[in-house]
Design a protein around this motif. Structure first.
Motif, short mmCIF file in Angstrom:
data_model
loop_
_atom_site.label_atom_id
_atom_site.label_comp_id
_atom_site.label_asym_id
_atom_site.label_seq_id
_atom_site.Cartn_x
_atom_site.Cartn_y
_atom_site.Cartn_z
N SER A 23 20.31 38.65 -33.50
CA SER A 23 20.29 37.26 -33.06
C SER A 23 18.90 36.64 -33.13
O SER A 23 18.74 35.44 -32.96
CB SER A 23 20.91 37.11 -31.66
OG SER A 23 20.01 37.47 -30.66
N VAL A 92 25.53 29.91 -26.46
CA VAL A 92 26.75 29.45 -27.15
C VAL A 92 27.08 27.99 -26.81
O VAL A 92 27.64 27.27 -27.64
CB VAL A 92 27.95 30.39 -26.92
CG1 VAL A 92 27.66 31.76 -27.53
CG2 VAL A 92 28.33 30.53 -25.46
N PHE A 119 30.77 30.53 -34.95
CA PHE A 119 31.37 31.58 -34.10
C PHE A 119 32.91 31.54 -34.24
O PHE A 119 33.63 31.14 -33.33
CB PHE A 119 30.91 31.41 -32.66
CG PHE A 119 29.43 31.69 -32.48
CD1 PHE A 119 28.91 32.93 -32.80
CD2 PHE A 119 28.57 30.72 -32.00
CE1 PHE A 119 27.55 33.21 -32.64
CE2 PHE A 119 27.21 30.98 -31.83
CZ PHE A 119 26.70 32.23 -32.16
N HIS A 120 33.36 31.99 -35.39
CA HIS A 120 34.74 31.75 -35.82
C HIS A 120 35.77 32.72 -35.23
O HIS A 120 36.95 32.55 -35.47
CB HIS A 120 34.81 31.77 -37.35
CG HIS A 120 34.43 33.08 -37.98
ND1 HIS A 120 34.87 33.48 -39.22
CD2 HIS A 120 33.65 34.11 -37.52
CE1 HIS A 120 34.37 34.66 -39.50
NE2 HIS A 120 33.63 35.07 -38.50
N HIS A 121 35.32 33.74 -34.52
CA HIS A 121 36.30 34.64 -33.88
C HIS A 121 36.67 34.19 -32.46
O HIS A 121 37.55 34.78 -31.85
CB HIS A 121 35.78 36.07 -33.82
CG HIS A 121 35.48 36.68 -35.16
ND1 HIS A 121 36.38 36.64 -36.21
CD2 HIS A 121 34.39 37.34 -35.63
CE1 HIS A 121 35.85 37.24 -37.27
NE2 HIS A 121 34.65 37.67 -36.95
N ALA A 122 35.97 33.20 -31.92
CA ALA A 122 36.28 32.75 -30.56
C ALA A 122 37.65 32.08 -30.53
O ALA A 122 37.99 31.29 -31.41
CB ALA A 122 35.21 31.78 -30.07
N GLY A 127 37.02 35.43 -25.89
CA GLY A 127 36.04 35.61 -26.96
C GLY A 127 36.30 36.92 -27.68
O GLY A 127 36.99 37.80 -27.19
N PHE A 130 31.56 39.05 -31.08
CA PHE A 130 30.27 38.35 -30.90
C PHE A 130 30.43 36.83 -30.70
O PHE A 130 29.44 36.12 -30.70
CB PHE A 130 29.29 38.58 -32.09
CG PHE A 130 29.25 39.98 -32.65
CD1 PHE A 130 29.41 41.09 -31.83
CD2 PHE A 130 29.04 40.19 -34.00
CE1 PHE A 130 29.37 42.38 -32.35
CE2 PHE A 130 29.00 41.48 -34.54
CZ PHE A 130 29.17 42.58 -33.71
N CYS A 131 31.66 36.33 -30.59
CA CYS A 131 31.89 34.89 -30.54
C CYS A 131 32.56 34.49 -29.23
O CYS A 131 33.70 34.87 -28.98
CB CYS A 131 32.79 34.45 -31.69
SG CYS A 131 32.16 34.89 -33.33
N HIS A 134 33.88 28.55 -29.74
CA HIS A 134 34.09 28.18 -31.14
C HIS A 134 33.41 26.84 -31.42
O HIS A 134 34.02 25.78 -31.28
CB HIS A 134 35.59 28.10 -31.43
CG HIS A 134 35.92 28.20 -32.89
ND1 HIS A 134 35.38 27.34 -33.83
CD2 HIS A 134 36.71 29.06 -33.59
CE1 HIS A 134 35.84 27.67 -35.03
NE2 HIS A 134 36.64 28.71 -34.91
N ASP A 135 32.15 26.91 -31.83
CA ASP A 135 31.34 25.69 -32.01
C ASP A 135 31.94 24.72 -33.04
O ASP A 135 31.90 23.51 -32.84
CB ASP A 135 29.91 26.06 -32.42
CG ASP A 135 29.88 26.93 -33.67
OD1 ASP A 135 30.27 28.10 -33.57
OD2 ASP A 135 29.48 26.42 -34.74
N ALA A 275 27.29 31.84 -39.12
CA ALA A 275 28.18 33.00 -38.95
C ALA A 275 27.46 34.33 -39.18
O ALA A 275 26.25 34.42 -38.99
CB ALA A 275 29.42 32.86 -39.82
#
Ligand SMILES: [Zn+2]
Length: 308
Positions: A23, A92, A119-122, A127, A130-131, A134-135, A275
């Motif tokens: 990060s 986030v 953060f496409h897995h949120a 969550g 790592f997400c 979802h921004d 991502a």
């Protein structure tokens, strides 16, 4: 000076220390862009954290409360795969604010680049991978609520399927979701996107580009979105530790440029987010993300010169 804004905040760092998710990459990308004079300090804008009302257009009240009060269950914390902290929550919320700001800039400038997010897995209520928030979904729903856009397209090129995106927008005809990913990889369950391009292991540049670009063209022509959100994963790279595709840096750069050109040729503003990226050498991940900004610059300047 760049013909568009870069959105970045030092608070994007998730402060998770030694972790496969680097990060510190957000800071390293911003520093590299400055050091190599791709960007000047005035090209950067600092976002503010998204408002809870913005987050709540996508996420459940319960999930927001758990994040804000640090009351994730053991299984929720495990699914998230990054250690919970107040800094993580701040990061986030900032990333979501950053993607909103990037989208607002893109309306004006044609491009808006968040040096974070994706953060496409949120999911709405939990969550994953790592997400936490979802921004991209938060930004889409915010711009729709403002009446700035009605239809958006998400092009997700992270090596992992965009399961959160697919699930959040599963019944929403105003958002076209496209994910190109390695089939045999996380997440195990892949809810259907509008278009899923499932790749075999170790696919190389040519096959990747020949799969992706016609699908992007078709999606843009048939759906006619008013904005394209690009989830520009660095993890299809051949030396990625969590990916199993075999793209080169050159191939990844062509991927970015190809998608941006298709959007720009149709006058569609582009929002870029970062991502994943887990190359053995963090410098490689940083370079791939920096190249995404260079691709945006190249395409923006092409169009500008064509108009002058
Ligand atoms: Zn990924």
């Amino acid at each position: 000076m760049l013909p568009f804004k870069l959105i970045y905040h030092p608070g994007y760092d998730l402060n998770i220390g030694a972790h496969v998710f680097p990060s510190q990459k957000f800071r390293l990308i911003a520093e590299t862009l400055l050091k190599e004079k791709v960007a000047a300090p005035e090209d950067f804008l600092q976002p503010v954290a998204a408002a809870d009302d913005d987050i709540l257009r996508v996420h459940t009240r319960e999930w927001v409360r758990k994040l804000q009060t640090g009351t994730l269950s053991a299984s929720e914390a495990m699914l998230l795969e990054v250690p919970y902290s107040q800094e993580l929550v701040e990061a986030v919320w900032l990333a979501a604010g950053g993607t909103i700001l990037a989208a607002q800039c893109a309306l004006r400038d044609g491009f808006g680049c968040n040096i974070g997010g994706g953060f496409h897995h949120a999911h709405a209520a939990h969550g994953e991978g790592f997400c936490a928030i979802h921004d991209v979904a938060v930004a889409i729903r915010r711009l729709q609520a403002d009446g700035a856009i009605q239809k958006a397209m998400v092009v997700d090129t992270d090596v992992h399927h965009g399961n959160g995106t697919a699930h959040i927008f599963r019944d929403d005809a105003s958002v076209f979701t496209l994910s190109i990913h390695q089939l045999n990889n996380y997440p195990a369950h892949k809810p259907p996107s509008t278009v899923d391009l499932n790749l075999d292991d170790r696919v190389e540049d040519d096959e990747y580009l020949e799969t992706l670009l016609p699908a992007v063209r078709k999606g843009l022509d048939e759906f006619r979105p008013q904005m394209l959100f690009y989830v520009g994963g660095a993890d299809p790279y051949c030396e990625d530790q969590l990916g199993g595709l075999s793209l080169t840096k050159k191939g990844l750069h062509e991927r970015d440029r190809g998608v941006f050109q298709e959007a720009r040729a149709r006058g569609i503003p582009v929002v870029t987010t970062l991502a994943g990226g887990y190359a053995r050498r963090v410098e490689d991940t940083v370079r791939i993300h920096v190249n995404t900004i260079l691709a945006a610059r190249g395409v923006a300047e092409l169009r500008d010169s064509a108009h002058s």
